[in-house]
Design an enzyme around this catalytic site. Sequence first.
Site, PDB file in Angstrom:
ATOM      1  N   GLU A 247     -43.098 -24.744  13.962  1.00 47.80           N
ATOM      2  CA  GLU A 247     -43.643 -24.471  12.630  1.00 47.80           C
ATOM      3  C   GLU A 247     -45.057 -23.977  12.849  1.00 47.80           C
ATOM      4  OE1 GLU A 247     -45.968 -24.742   9.661  1.00 47.80           O
ATOM      5  OE2 GLU A 247     -45.515 -26.890   9.546  1.00 47.80           O
ATOM      6  N   CYS A 281     -50.771 -25.860   5.953  1.00 57.36           N
ATOM      7  CA  CYS A 281     -49.992 -24.712   6.423  1.00 57.36           C
ATOM      8  C   CYS A 281     -49.392 -23.930   5.268  1.00 57.36           C
ATOM      9  CB  CYS A 281     -48.913 -25.172   7.397  1.00 57.36           C
ATOM     10  SG  CYS A 281     -47.724 -26.329   6.707  1.00 57.36           S
TER      11      CYS A 281
END
Length: 490
Positions: A247, A281
């Site tokens: 990720e 994020c």
Amino acid sequence: MEGIISFDKFYNIVNNSRVLGDKTYHGIDPSTGKTLWETPVATEDDLDKAVAAANSAFKKWSSLQQHERSRFMRDLADGLEKHKDALTELLGKESGKSVSFAESEVVMGINTMRRHADWSVPDQLLKDTEDVRIVVQHVPIGVVAGITPWNYPFQLAILKVAPALATGCTVILKPSPFTPYTSLKIAEIAAEVLPPGVVQALGGDDNLGPWMTKHPGIHKISFTGSTATGKKIMAVASETLKRVNLELGGNDAAVVTENFDVHEAAQLVAMATFAHSGQICMATKRIYVHESVYEEFMKHLVEIVKGYKPGEGFCSPIQNKMQFEKVKSIYNECEEQGFNFAVGGGSKVSVDDNRPGYFIAPAIVTNPPEKSRIVQEEPFGPIVPVLTWRDDKEVIERVNDTPTGLGATIYCRDEKRAWQISESLETGSVWVNSGLKLDPVALFGAHKQSGIGGELGPLGLKYYTNTRTITYWKDAPKGPQANGNKGLFA
């Protein structure tokens, strides 16, 4: 391991034992710039012992019935809940989060553990006739190395541990050296309730990550962090064909249409952009506002952002000096190129020259060039461009014009139009009419250079498993041998 959990002493956790070392390192409180507690640097021998313990534990852990593993996971959630206040304070110290933001992350992590305890990956029956039964099983990969970043150290550690435990894997955590403390305490608390070797944690220097990535006794790397580091991990993992879950970086866009309440849109976009000073994020990094409502939107957004106060959740410090300098460089580059600031600017990057810590003043840049650094690069800080657009096709092309594809947010009350825009975006997630609002059942994945694999939800468990297909011919003479001219396929 049983004993009192101390929140001012830190250890690596190997096979449920507290391990010290000859060398130590420490984090920095980004709110004050002061050093935090000393923590041992793991050696290669520590890693070898942890890997051996994890592989030994895997044999028993993976053989448990699902309900048995679920009970252990709930016990771990209860153990974390017992120390919620101390974990919240610790997280605030190491990350710079306000009390409310730190508590929210700890609660979210505990709930994530509990939700994963309810999930499993059942066998899938593909065919069952009088001749043959075909079943696909999802079996645990083995030992997982969970490598976590500094922005959400507690929740992202849980996101590695929870699916690993639920599927029958064992896990070794490696926290960021900037924020090692809560991850080490997760493993220390886990050692009170889980069998030895099931959850371990090692903190260390720049050697530890590469050692883990190439170690033949580790079967999967689950990494959250930068795209550049993710590429290095993938390259090294290929030598042993480790599974990888990556990720990575993103440059998430928000698209505000003309048929959404403008004041509400400004409130939601501000939250999704400036929460934890943009160090999330899936935070909004680019804002695209329809030209017909742009002026009104900007009026509301500027008013909201100018009300942020240093030390609160929307004006928290940048977590470390390295990132602080990167965000400052983007801020200064916008100044040097003469971009227009609706908030900030005037060469005043700091919120207060006399305030300690890594604080940066929130900034909004209006209509910079599409190819400028502030639009093309993820700042991971409290500075954002706001740009106008005219038609849906145009804005979709601009949103997709990036090598990354983590997430995007659409603000649109026309459901058909919202779906059409969402389905045209090259991102792993699209949130409609609410940013930063995760449902725990929703898989969190990525497109392009934002990552591989996925986490969260029942579907996320599959990334911690290998498949095994069993084809059972009930009557061998009627099996493949009897196919005659049909060849290999029944």
